[in-house]
Design a protein around this motif. Structure first.
Motif, short mmCIF file in Angstrom:
data_model
loop_
_atom_site.label_atom_id
_atom_site.label_comp_id
_atom_site.label_asym_id
_atom_site.label_seq_id
_atom_site.Cartn_x
_atom_site.Cartn_y
_atom_site.Cartn_z
N PHE A 188 0.85 -1.19 0.00
CA PHE A 188 0.00 0.00 0.00
C PHE A 188 0.88 1.23 0.00
CE2 PHE A 188 -2.31 -3.30 2.33
CZ PHE A 188 -3.52 -3.33 1.64
N GLU A 228 0.04 7.71 -3.97
CA GLU A 228 -0.78 6.89 -4.86
C GLU A 228 -0.81 7.47 -6.26
OE1 GLU A 228 -4.66 6.42 -3.21
OE2 GLU A 228 -4.05 4.81 -1.86
N SER A 249 3.08 1.48 -11.44
CA SER A 249 1.85 1.05 -10.75
C SER A 249 2.01 1.19 -9.23
CB SER A 249 1.44 -0.37 -11.16
OG SER A 249 2.36 -1.32 -10.66
N ASN A 250 1.25 0.41 -8.50
CA ASN A 250 1.25 0.51 -7.04
C ASN A 250 2.62 0.21 -6.46
OD1 ASN A 250 0.15 0.92 -4.49
ND2 ASN A 250 -0.60 -1.18 -4.31
N ASP A 289 4.77 3.19 -6.75
CA ASP A 289 4.37 4.21 -5.76
C ASP A 289 4.99 3.91 -4.40
OD1 ASP A 289 2.78 5.13 -7.84
OD2 ASP A 289 0.90 4.39 -6.97
N HIS A 327 3.02 -6.54 -8.14
CA HIS A 327 3.06 -6.18 -6.72
C HIS A 327 4.29 -6.78 -6.05
CE1 HIS A 327 -1.29 -4.85 -5.70
NE2 HIS A 327 -0.90 -4.37 -6.85
#
Length: 197
Positions: free
Chosen positions: A37, A43, A49-50, A53, A95
């Motif tokens: 997260f 964000e 992408s995540n 970030d 991820h």
């Protein structure tokens, strides 16, 4: 917010200890371990992408810690080691990170699982733009840090090697015949012998 909060604690510790005595901080950010997260501020701010970030947020906060060390005039004599304990968790796609051209990742015994980036900063002890292409391991960190700080090693035998001279671009003949063992739990999958050319 873990990344910021953990960094805040480290910055507060530097504020308390700077100028009094030597100190040691082990700052292991929970990110980018899954589930990942990024805080609201980061964000959607990267092209990665995540995961990107999350990395940007870690980078920003490491910068905050470096700024505090500089503010306290102790940056030049502080050893900063930025590394990981294993390769990317490939099962989680974007991820989990990437091992680039290396085969495998976390839980593998291929290079992608074991070989990780390591960046060190110590202006008073390591010349700028120093690049080491020899294989060293995180088990070498403790004896190397002890050598740099004058701390004593434990009396029991350890597997790590002091590589401080290597970081200072000096030849280390004792690394010529070193072996690295690639294992997963109790099974040995490979042995690598290092030859310095």
């Amino acid at each position: 917010l873990f990344t910021k909060r953990f960094t805040d604690f480290a910055i507060d510790f530097v504020e308390e200890k700077a100028g009094k005595n030597q100190f040691f901080i082990y700052l292991a950010h929970p990110m980018p371990h899954i589930p990942i997260f990024a805080s609201e501020k980061f964000e959607g701010t990267s092209k990665g992408s995540n995961y990107g970030d999350v990395i940007q947020e870690i980078d920003h906060n490491v910068g905050r810690l470096v700024d505090k060390l500089k503010e306290k005039n102790i940056f030049d004599n502080t050893i900063i080691i930025y590394t990981s304990d294993n390769g990317p968790w490939l099962a989680y796609g974007n991820h989990g990170g990437t091992s680039g051209e290396l085969r495998g990742g976390k839980f593998d015994v291929f290079e992608g699982g074991y070989r990780v980036p390591c960046v060190m900063s110590w202006p008073n002890g390591i010349a700028p733009n120093t690049q080491i292409d020899q294989l060293v391991s995180t088990i070498d960190l403790m004896p190397t840090i002890c050598a740099a700080t004058g701390a004593k090693l434990p009396t029991n035998k350890i597997d790590g090697v002091n590589v401080l001279e290597l970081l200072q671009n000096k030849y280390m003949s004792k690394l010529e015949e070193r072996f690295f063992y690639y294992h997963k739990e109790h099974t040995l999958f490979g042995v690598r012998q290092v030859h310095i050319m």
